[in-house]
Scaffold this active site. Structure first.
Site, PDB file in Angstrom:
ATOM      1  CB  ALA A  24     -25.547   0.864  14.564  1.00 44.41           C
ATOM      2  CE1 TYR A  25     -19.682   6.564  17.918  1.00 45.92           C
ATOM      3  CE2 TYR A  25     -20.042   5.449  20.023  1.00 45.92           C
ATOM      4  CZ  TYR A  25     -19.334   6.343  19.240  1.00 45.92           C
ATOM      5  OH  TYR A  25     -18.260   6.993  19.790  1.00 45.92           O
ATOM      6  CB  VAL A  26     -21.497   0.391  20.828  1.00 44.43           C
ATOM      7  CG1 VAL A  26     -20.568  -0.443  21.697  1.00 44.43           C
ATOM      8  CG2 VAL A  26     -21.973   1.622  21.591  1.00 44.43           C
TER       9      VAL A  26
END
Length: 242
Positions: free
Chosen positions: A152-154
């Site tokens: 999700a961060y990436v």
């Protein structure tokens, strides 16, 4: 403020703190945001920085920050989007959905709305100085390859790189929009020797450069009159190592 300021989001610690100090020491007016109060906030205030608490978890928090910046200045030299939220993916679907929304909000929605809301101040800054003003998105080198545990961060950082291209086209020619994509620049105090050795081995240069390289790259973009829509890797050459 009588001269155009640089707005830096997320400057209470690490790279954002170093960058804000660097610009203040150059005599540049700096407005910075922080989510939670840390010692770095007081350091920057002592150097002349203007501190604005900001929570990008909601649209209301983002709009409040835009309004607060407009109360402090009518012109901006640059916006540097450094605010970031690093989180491991959740396994349970409802928790995973909430985390994805959180990553989207901080890394995409906030820069998107801030760029739109503060565009008039950047245009005023360009008119004031007779030179182009800047937006710089700080993304992440891990966008190149994805992540098993931080998907999700990436994904949200990858979308921020795409926003760089869209805003570069939309805001030209008065405002340049570029991105810096760093790998890890400085270890945390608690990082053990095994982790440090493994991390350094990921790049051909094999060094821990520190945040000075981030500041010098920002300086380059601010001074570069013929670059927009660029995504600069700051990774010690990781992309050329198998």
């Amino acid at each position: 403020m009588s001269s155009p300021a640089v707005l830096i989001t997320g400057a209470a610690q690490r790279g954002g703190l170093h960058l804000a100090k660097h610009l203040l020491q150059q005599g540049q007016a700096v407005i910075f945001t922080y989510r939670s109060h840390k010692a770095g906030v007081d350091e920057l205030i002592a150097l002349g920085g203007i501190a604005l608490p900001a929570d990008f978890a909601t649209d209301a928090g983002i709009f409040a920050l835009i309004a607060a910046v407009k109360q402090q200045t009518s012109t901006l030299r640059a916006i540097i989007h450094n605010a970031s939220d690093w989180a491991v993916d959740a396994e349970q679907p409802e928790a995973a959905a909430a985390l994805f929304r959180q990553m989207f909000q901080v890394h995409q929605q906030a820069p998107f709305l801030i760029n739109l809301g503060l565009q008039p101040l950047l245009l005023a800054g360009a008119e004031h100085s007779g030179q182009m003003t800047d937006i710089i998105h700080i993304t992440d080198d891990v966008v190149r390859r994805g992540s098993d545990h931080h998907a999700a961060y990436v994904a949200s950082k990858a979308a921020l790189e795409n926003l760089t291209l869209s805003f570069a086209s939309r805001f030209a020619p008065q405002i340049k929009v570029n991105a810096i994509s760093p790998a890890l620049l400085a270890f945390n105090e608690g990082d053990d020797a095994t982790y440090r050795s493994k991390t350094l081995a990921k790049s051909p240069l094999g060094v821990e450069p520190g945040f000075t390289v981030l500041a010098s790259t920002v300086d380059y973009l601010l001074q570069q009159p013929y670059m927009t829509g660029a995504i600069l890797p700051l990774n010690g050459g990781r992309h050329v190592k198998a």
